[in-house]
Every structure is written in C-alpha cells, then in structure tokens.
Design a protein around this motif. Structure first.
Motif, PDB file in Angstrom:
ATOM      1  N   ALA A 436       0.831  -1.206   0.000  1.00  0.00           N
ATOM      2  CA  ALA A 436       0.000   0.000   0.000  1.00  0.00           C
ATOM      3  C   ALA A 436       0.865   1.256   0.000  1.00  0.00           C
ATOM      4  N   ASP A 437       1.933   1.268   0.802  1.00  0.00           N
ATOM      5  CA  ASP A 437       2.835   2.425   0.817  1.00  0.00           C
ATOM      6  C   ASP A 437       3.534   2.586  -0.527  1.00  0.00           C
ATOM      7  N   MET A 438       3.829   1.473  -1.163  1.00  0.00           N
ATOM      8  CA  MET A 438       4.545   1.518  -2.436  1.00  0.00           C
ATOM      9  C   MET A 438       3.713   2.174  -3.538  1.00  0.00           C
ATOM     10  N   GLY A 440       0.876   4.085  -2.898  1.00  0.00           N
ATOM     11  CA  GLY A 440       0.162   5.263  -2.428  1.00  0.00           C
ATOM     12  C   GLY A 440      -1.298   5.041  -2.105  1.00  0.00           C
ATOM     13  N   LYS A 441      -1.648   3.897  -1.561  1.00  0.00           N
ATOM     14  CA  LYS A 441      -3.033   3.620  -1.182  1.00  0.00           C
ATOM     15  C   LYS A 441      -3.145   3.500   0.335  1.00  0.00           C
ATOM     16  N   GLN A 442      -4.347   3.776   0.828  1.00  0.00           N
ATOM     17  CA  GLN A 442      -4.628   3.639   2.253  1.00  0.00           C
ATOM     18  C   GLN A 442      -5.488   2.390   2.445  1.00  0.00           C
ATOM     19  N   ILE A 443      -4.910   1.384   3.063  1.00  0.00           N
ATOM     20  CA  ILE A 443      -5.607   0.101   3.181  1.00  0.00           C
ATOM     21  C   ILE A 443      -5.431  -0.442   4.592  1.00  0.00           C
ATOM     22  N   ARG A 444      -6.505  -0.975   5.113  1.00  0.00           N
ATOM     23  CA  ARG A 444      -6.507  -1.563   6.454  1.00  0.00           C
ATOM     24  C   ARG A 444      -6.886  -3.033   6.346  1.00  0.00           C
ATOM     25  N   LEU A 445      -6.095  -3.884   6.998  1.00  0.00           N
ATOM     26  CA  LEU A 445      -6.371  -5.321   6.994  1.00  0.00           C
ATOM     27  C   LEU A 445      -7.079  -5.714   8.283  1.00  0.00           C
ATOM     28  N   VAL A 446      -8.195  -6.395   8.138  1.00  0.00           N
ATOM     29  CA  VAL A 446      -8.970  -6.899   9.277  1.00  0.00           C
ATOM     30  C   VAL A 446      -8.948  -8.416   9.222  1.00  0.00           C
ATOM     31  N   THR A 447      -8.624  -9.060  10.331  1.00  0.00           N
ATOM     32  CA  THR A 447      -8.564 -10.519  10.365  1.00  0.00           C
ATOM     33  C   THR A 447      -9.584 -11.062  11.362  1.00  0.00           C
ATOM     34  N   GLU A 448     -10.119 -12.236  11.036  1.00  0.00           N
ATOM     35  CA  GLU A 448     -11.067 -12.931  11.912  1.00  0.00           C
ATOM     36  C   GLU A 448     -10.733 -14.414  11.898  1.00  0.00           C
ATOM     37  N   GLY A 449     -10.974 -15.062  13.018  1.00  0.00           N
ATOM     38  CA  GLY A 449     -10.766 -16.503  13.093  1.00  0.00           C
ATOM     39  C   GLY A 449      -9.305 -16.908  13.062  1.00  0.00           C
ATOM     40  N   GLU A 450      -8.405 -16.036  13.600  1.00  0.00           N
ATOM     41  CA  GLU A 450      -6.971 -16.369  13.558  1.00  0.00           C
ATOM     42  C   GLU A 450      -6.633 -17.621  14.346  1.00  0.00           C
ATOM     43  N   ASN A 451      -7.472 -17.984  15.308  1.00  0.00           N
ATOM     44  CA  ASN A 451      -7.200 -19.160  16.131  1.00  0.00           C
ATOM     45  C   ASN A 451      -7.792 -20.443  15.556  1.00  0.00           C
ATOM     46  N   THR A 452      -8.352 -20.369  14.356  1.00  0.00           N
ATOM     47  CA  THR A 452      -8.840 -21.575  13.683  1.00  0.00           C
ATOM     48  C   THR A 452      -7.658 -22.493  13.384  1.00  0.00           C
ATOM     49  N   GLU A 453      -7.761 -23.737  13.808  1.00  0.00           N
ATOM     50  CA  GLU A 453      -6.633 -24.657  13.694  1.00  0.00           C
ATOM     51  C   GLU A 453      -6.731 -25.528  12.447  1.00  0.00           C
ATOM     52  N   VAL A 454      -5.561 -25.832  11.900  1.00  0.00           N
ATOM     53  CA  VAL A 454      -5.461 -26.677  10.716  1.00  0.00           C
ATOM     54  C   VAL A 454      -4.101 -27.361  10.766  1.00  0.00           C
ATOM     55  N   ASP A 455      -3.946 -28.432  10.021  1.00  0.00           N
ATOM     56  CA  ASP A 455      -2.691 -29.174  10.016  1.00  0.00           C
ATOM     57  C   ASP A 455      -1.538 -28.265   9.595  1.00  0.00           C
ATOM     58  N   LYS A 456      -0.389 -28.426  10.261  1.00  0.00           N
ATOM     59  CA  LYS A 456       0.762 -27.572   9.979  1.00  0.00           C
ATOM     60  C   LYS A 456       1.200 -27.666   8.518  1.00  0.00           C
ATOM     61  N   THR A 457       1.047 -28.850   7.902  1.00  0.00           N
ATOM     62  CA  THR A 457       1.409 -28.990   6.486  1.00  0.00           C
ATOM     63  C   THR A 457       0.605 -28.035   5.622  1.00  0.00           C
ATOM     64  N   VAL A 458      -0.674 -27.893   5.947  1.00  0.00           N
ATOM     65  CA  VAL A 458      -1.535 -26.970   5.196  1.00  0.00           C
ATOM     66  C   VAL A 458      -1.107 -25.534   5.467  1.00  0.00           C
ATOM     67  N   ILE A 459      -0.805 -25.213   6.738  1.00  0.00           N
ATOM     68  CA  ILE A 459      -0.406 -23.847   7.086  1.00  0.00           C
ATOM     69  C   ILE A 459       0.861 -23.445   6.339  1.00  0.00           C
ATOM     70  N   ASP A 460       1.843 -24.353   6.296  1.00  0.00           N
ATOM     71  CA  ASP A 460       3.117 -24.040   5.641  1.00  0.00           C
ATOM     72  C   ASP A 460       2.934 -23.711   4.168  1.00  0.00           C
ATOM     73  N   LYS A 461       1.929 -24.307   3.541  1.00  0.00           N
ATOM     74  CA  LYS A 461       1.715 -24.101   2.112  1.00  0.00           C
ATOM     75  C   LYS A 461       0.689 -23.020   1.805  1.00  0.00           C
ATOM     76  N   LEU A 462       0.172 -22.380   2.854  1.00  0.00           N
ATOM     77  CA  LEU A 462      -0.810 -21.317   2.652  1.00  0.00           C
ATOM     78  C   LEU A 462      -0.161 -19.975   2.369  1.00  0.00           C
ATOM     79  N   ALA A 463       1.067 -19.784   2.843  1.00  0.00           N
ATOM     80  CA  ALA A 463       1.695 -18.466   2.769  1.00  0.00           C
ATOM     81  C   ALA A 463       1.800 -17.959   1.333  1.00  0.00           C
ATOM     82  N   GLU A 464       2.254 -18.817   0.397  1.00  0.00           N
ATOM     83  CA  GLU A 464       2.461 -18.357  -0.980  1.00  0.00           C
ATOM     84  C   GLU A 464       1.159 -17.935  -1.660  1.00  0.00           C
ATOM     85  N   PRO A 465       0.106 -18.782  -1.668  1.00  0.00           N
ATOM     86  CA  PRO A 465      -1.126 -18.325  -2.328  1.00  0.00           C
ATOM     87  C   PRO A 465      -1.750 -17.107  -1.659  1.00  0.00           C
TER      88      PRO A 465
END
Length: 753
Positions: A436-438, A440-465
């Motif tokens: 956003a800084d790059m 010139g936009k003003q953007i706010r990220l809102v997250t929900e359900g951060e404590n939802t659990e899933v297998d670590k293998t799935v978590i490790d592969k979620l970052a790229e997509p």
C-alpha cells in the motif's frame, strides 16, 4: 545442548514474541487501549532485547532498546498512540523482524532504513515531530577484556573502569534524585544465563552512576568454584527514572540476588574521575605465581571449568523471557487499575498450559507410524470378520476396542500437528502495509478466526497463495483514495481475511471493498491473449475465473507488484495441490470475495467406501450430503445422454461415476445402484451414481502423484483392510466433468491398481 541449539531456541522464541508484538500493535491501531495490550507489546520487545544481549547481537539490542524506550513512553502515558505513532511502530516491528532474521541467517538490513526509524522513534519519545531523515543508530559495544593481577591470597587489585562507552551522549546532566544500590548475585543468577556486568551496563543507561565492587569474599584461584558467586556491588546512581526504573533493570535477577535500593539523602554527585572499580573478564595467562603464594593450578583445567559453567548457564537463557514477563506482569498488575488487573489475571490463566518443543520430523514419523497402525488394525479386523461369522468372539470384541483406541490415538496425534492460522495471517499485515505504501493507497487489513486450527502442512503451504491474493487485492482490488472519495467511499480501503471450520474443512475468505472485477476488461484481455474466442458466450462466473488462467494480467504496465501474468494461476495450482478449491464472488463497485476451501489435514480422512464397475473407490465423507436408493419414477432423461433425479420436488443431475472415469463404455441403470448426493464449491449439488456401498471408515491418505502419476478425477489413494489399493475420488473434478468440462486425460483401468 550446544550453543547453536540454544541460539536456535532463542530465535524460535523471537518469532513468537514478534507475532505477539505485531498482534498487540494492530489491536492498538484498532483503538484498543487496554493497559495489558500495551504491556504485552512492551514485554515482547523487552524479551527480544534481553535474549539478544545474552548472545551479543549488538545491532538487534541497539534498535530494540530505542523501540523499547518509545513503547515505555506509551506505557507511562507520556505518548499518545495515535495512528501516526502506530504507523511508525508497525514499521519498527518490521525492521525488528528483519534484524532478527539477519542475526539468524547472517544477512544484513538496510542501514539507512534502520537509522531513519531510530530517529523517528527517538523523536516520538522526546515529544518531537517525526523527522524526515535520521542519523545512524547507537550500537552498544562490549568493553575490551582487561588483565588483572593478584595482590595477595585474598583478593585482586581494583582496576579502574568507566561506563562512558555505554552512556547516552545526548542525555544532558541535571539535578535528579540519587539512589544507593546494594547488589549481591546468587549463584542461581549465573546458572540462568544472566551476567552482572550486563545489568550494570543497563543501569548506566538510565542515569549517571558510580560503582564499587566488593571482592573481599573472592578466594584464591585454586579454591575458586566457577559456579559460585563471590562478588557484590555498591552503586550510586542519579536517575530521573526513580526506584521503579532501577528495579526494571534488575527484572532478570529479582529472585536470584540480594537487592537493596534506598534514596541517597545526601544527594552527593560522584566525581567521574574517581569512579570506583569493577572487575571485568580477565586473561588467566596474566596470573603469575609469586613466592610464598598458592601453587599454580593447571590453567587449562580452570579455563575448561569456566567454559563448562558458561555453557551450562547459557542453557538456561531460554528461561529469561519467562522470568522477565512474570516480573513485568507483577509490577504492572500492582500499578494498574482493577479492570486491567482482571484482564491480566484472565490472560495468565489462559496461557497457563505448559508446552514443549518437538522436532517436526519426529511428529511426522509418529503420524506415519499411526497411519500404518490404522492400516494394520483394519487388516486384522478384516481377517477376523472373515473367519468369525458370528462376530461375537472375544477376539472380535477386543478388536472393536482396539479400533476405538486406534481412532483416539490418531485423533490425538493429528491434534499435535494442528496449529492456528494466526502466524500466516499476521504475515499478511506487513505485506498490506508495504504494498500500500509503495503504490500510495490507504488500506486496512482486518482478520477474523486467527485461532482456527489446521494441520501444519496446510499452514506451511498457505503463505504463498495468500501472499499473491493479498498483493492482487491491494494492487487491483482497492481503488486509489481519490477514486474512492469520488465514488462516495471511505478513502481508506478494507481487506478482510477470515478463517472458519465448515463440514470438516477450513474455509479462508479474502474480501475487499474495492471496485470489484471489471468483467468487460477481463473479457477483452482474455480475447487479446487468445485465451477465449471473440464470440465466446461466457457467464459472469466463467469470466471471473479467467483471472486464474496462466499468463493472464489486467495490469497496463509491468511493475514490482504485478503485470507479468504470474500470480493467480499459482494460487489456483497451490490450492488444488492441497486438495482444495477456490471460488470467486464479485459485485461491481462493491468488491470481491475469494473463498478457499481446504482439508483440515493431508494425512487422514473419513470416507465412504463404494464399488464402481468392479473397482473400489473412496468418496470423502465431507462431500456427501446423503445417500439414497433411486426409483424408476424419479429418473428423468434430459437431452441426448443426460439424466436427472427427482429429490423432494427438486431435480438434480445424475452422474455415472463409472462412465466419467471410463470404467465402463455405457451408462449403468440407476435403479440397480446407489446415489450419493454430494456438494462441491461452486458446482452445486450432484447425485453420483455408484454400484454399491461397502461401508464408512477412516483411511490414511497416500499420494498417488508422488508414487505413480497424476490421475484426473482421482485425488489420492489408500490401503484397505484387505491390503488392496483403493482410489480416493476427486469429487470436484467429477462434478466439473458432469458440467461439460471433460477430464484432461483418460484414465485406464491399469491406473486403478
């Protein structure tokens, strides 16, 4: 445990502290003014600084010290955490993470960037406007070792020592309260990885001080115990921080020393040229044996003892953060109002559970062994059933109990790998800020359900997509502030990232309140790139899904963020590789929503074992809505070769699985089989026709692609109780084939094993 392992544990704890830091700053940014939130943020930086000091990471310590000082101003209500202030602190958290990574991986951080933030933090702490440029950060350097020679059998000659190297040169001298400190460490202080010199160095940072070291209890070298504590210190310090500030320095040692702090009523300033003495690291080779003195011990033996003691003390370094946090919580709880005290107690109770660190390879091996246990248990049960027609023998009943225990063991082992998606979600906050800084936009990220659990293998592969999708939403989804104001919107855009469980799967939604997908532009770009024919008749859903085509991009020019046609196709492939699916919902002018549906684990699943044309298949139970026996009156023809089944006054397409997979040349009679009503993302409901149902069971997933090759329509494979290989059906691929999208390649019977 060697020093490298201890250091690795420190960096692992840094990751947790950095996550806590960013989480707290984001809460403050959202308007949370709970004192415990501020304290948690301060503790995170303080813990990182303390551990980094133990390992001599000077750059990290220097920046963390400045950051900590500014946060302390927020804690003491001297600095209001406004949006501008928190923006600087969020960028500082990013730099702190970069410095940590550089210390771990041996890289470097842009010095001008670090220097600029140091100046901004110092300006905030001093109540000044944030400067445009910044000088280089202050780097704390350790003193050079000084050789010490003995004077007699009872002690050593004092050596002059000055703390001027550690003093802040910008701090003006003024009349401030003076305190007398008596500090005598216990042996336990050193066994926990602490060091008196570091505490005195930190003390020098908060005021003008003089130090006197009492070495009267120091024995001769040959009688010295390397794990004992012989020295004590008397300190006179003039500081505006008061007694509370002094005690904060000794938080590491609060329970491992005799500490007495009293105001100096005489308030006499010490002469800098007459600073008393303090021992520092010395060279054993400088100790000479004089006539009449104790016989010399072997230097190598003594040095080895010191090294051993140092390593053993460093083992306990990882306990420092816990001790510090406990001390700060104790102090803050005493000063906080009753409401803050209740929040602190609730947080303490929530985090009371003890944890251990286990190497992931060990967990993977345990899961594989439990999987083999499930397979062997199924084989044993199958064998007993075939030889015990009555099913009432003691062996059979024992196997029932074994099956229940096996299931509980498997569920428990899978729970070990289950982790919340919070770490991945927090990483996205930084991406939003930087992109956003790059642009010139003003953007706010809102997250929900951060404590939802899933297998670590799935978590490790979620970052790229997720990274690709976040960048796409910032660059293409959210409009510029000018366009948003012209459309009557808030100039600050919002991206919402949420996670939740549904029907044995995890749903991750990425929603923005931007302009939505410009379907006319997407369609024209697809025509220009020869992805579709100019006269193609596409639905809105089909047009939206064109953004997943390889090489597709609506960017007018190539930039650091987008324009090369690489991104959303990677997202789709990554999600499909996890056994998941992704769908799009967009409304022009209101924004878009991307929904990813992923399995909770890649190791096991509950499935319905069915027979199709003599082949055994497993249908994931989470996709099945119900099963039913078709009747002739409910079967209706549609078109040349399509059939519908009437279910409770509604019609549903009937799909012959055996025909789709080319198990048989013609369609089977639905009345002679069983229909499985399934539901897929974006495909609605379909009735999958199979020949018979063998039963429901939990199966261990084996990758067919890794062990054989990719088979269209098949997600994976498993081993049944009789030792045969069964294929796990890809319900989404079968549903897509029923909608006129043929499988990419035909599958031969040989592929079914």
């Amino acid at each position: 445990m060697d020093m490298n392992e201890i250091k690795e544990i420190f960096f692992q704890e840094c990751e947790e502290q950095l996550a806590e830091l960013e989480s707290g700053l984001l809460k403050l940014n959202d308007g949370d003014r709970d004192p415990e939130t501020v304290n948690a943020v301060f503790r995170a930086v303080h813990s990182i600084k303390g551990g980094a000091g133990a390992f001599g990471l000077d750059d990290l310590v220097a920046f963390a010290h400045v950051f900590e000082t500014t946060l302390d101003c927020v804690r003491s209500n001297k600095l209001e955490p406004t949006q501008d202030v928190l923006k600087v602190m969020l960028r500082s958290a990013d730099v702190l993470a970069d410095l940590t990574n550089a210390a771990r991986d041996g890289g470097s951080v842009d010095e001008s960037r670090t220097r600029g933030l140091v100046k901004e933090l110092e300006a905030l702490a001093n109540g000044e406007a944030v400067p445009a440029s910044s000088p280089a950060p202050v780097v704390v350097k350790a003193p050079e070792p000084v050789k010490v020679k003995p004077t007699d059998e009872s002690g050593f000659e004092p050596i002059p020592f000055s703390f001027s190297d550690f003093a802040d040169e910008t701090t003006p001298l003024m009349e401030v309260p003076t305190f007398q400190i008596t500090f005598k460490p216990h042996a336990s202080l050193y066994s926990k990885g602490n060091e008196a010199a570091l505490l005195l160095r930190d003390l020098a940072r908060i005021g003008d001080m003089s130090v006197n070291c009492d070495m009267s209890e120091l024995p001769a070298l040959d009688k010295l115990d390397p794990e004992a504590s012989y020295l004590s210190w008397t300190v006179s310090i003039a500081t505006e921080k008061g007694e509370e500030g002094i005690r904060s320095v000794f938080e590491f040692a609060e329970w491992d020393c005799d500490l007495e702090i009293t105001p100096d009523v005489s308030d006499v300033a010490a002469d800098e040229e007459e600073l008393p003495m303090i021992p520092v690291p010395f060279d054993l080779s400088a100790l000479d044996d004089g006539p009449g003195e104790q016989p010399a011990v072997e230097a190598a033996v003594v040095e080895e003892s010191f090294v051993a003691a140092t390593v053993e003390a460093a083992v306990a370094t990882t306990q420092i953060a816990q001790s510090v946090n406990a001390a700060i919580e104790k102090r803050d709880a005493a000063a906080a109002p009753a409401a803050a005290q209740a929040n602190a107690n609730a947080a303490a109770n929530a985090s009371a559970g003890q944890t251990i660190r286990v190497d992931l390879d060990r967990v993977d091996r345990l899961i594989n062994l439990v999987g083999e246990l499930v397979i062997n248990q199924a084989m044993l049960s199958q064998s007993v059933i075939e030889n015990d027609a009555s099913g009432t023998s003691a062996v059979n009943m024992g196997l029932d109990e074994l099956q229940q225990l096996t299931r509980e063991i498997q569920d428990s082992v899978m729970a070990i790998r289950a982790q919340p998606v919070k770490p991945v979600f927090q990483r996205m906050s930084r991406i939003v800020r930087e992109v956003a800084d790059m642009i010139g936009k003003q953007i706010r990220l809102v997250t929900e359900g951060e404590n939802t659990e899933v297998d670590k293998t799935v978590i490790d592969k979620l970052a790229e997509p997720l990274t690709h999708m976040i960048r796409n939403a910032v660059d293409h989804g959210i409009e510029t502030p000018e366009k948003r104001e012209a459309a009557g919107k808030n100039p600050e855009g919002t991206i919402k990232l949420s996670a939740k469980h549904r029907s044995g799967r995890i749903l991750i939604e990425l929603q923005d309140d931007g302009a939505g997908i410009n379907r006319e532009r997407v369609r024209q770009k697809a025509i220009d790139n020869d992805l579709i024919a100019a006269d193609a008749n596409l639905t809105d859903e089909e047009i939206d899904n064109l953004i997943f085509a390889p090489g597709f991009s609506t960017a007018d020019k190539i930039s650091d963020i987008s324009g090369r046609g690489v991104g959303m196709d990677v997202v789709k492939r990554s999600i499909q590789a996890l056994g998941g699916r992704i769908s799009i919902s967009s409304r022009p002018g209101l924004g878009s929503t991307f929904t990813m549906s992923l399995p909770l684990t890649l190791a096991v699943l509950d499935g319905m074992v069915v027979t199709v044309a003599g082949q055994t298949l497993v249908v994931p139970l989470t996709a099945i809505v119900e099963t039913l026996q078709p009747e002739a009156k409910n079967i209706h023809s549609f078109g040349a070769n399509q059939r519908l089944i009437s279910i409770r006054n509604s019609f549903c397409p009937l799909v012959d699985v055996g025909r789709v997979l080319n198990f048989r040349p013609t369609q089977a009679d639905p009345v002679e089989g069983v229909a499985l009503l399934v539901e897929s993302e974006g495909g609605g409901q379909r009735a999958l026709m199979v020949d018979a149902i063998q039963g429901q069971r939990q199966v261990v997933i084996k990758s067919l692609e890794a062990n054989y090759t990719h088979v269209p329509g098949i997600a994976a494979a498993t081993i049944l109780g009789d030792g045969r290989v069964a294929l796990i059906l890809d319900v989404d691929a079968i549903v897509s084939a029923s909608r006129g999208q043929p499988l990419k390649q035909e599958m031969s019977l040989a592929a079914t094993g």
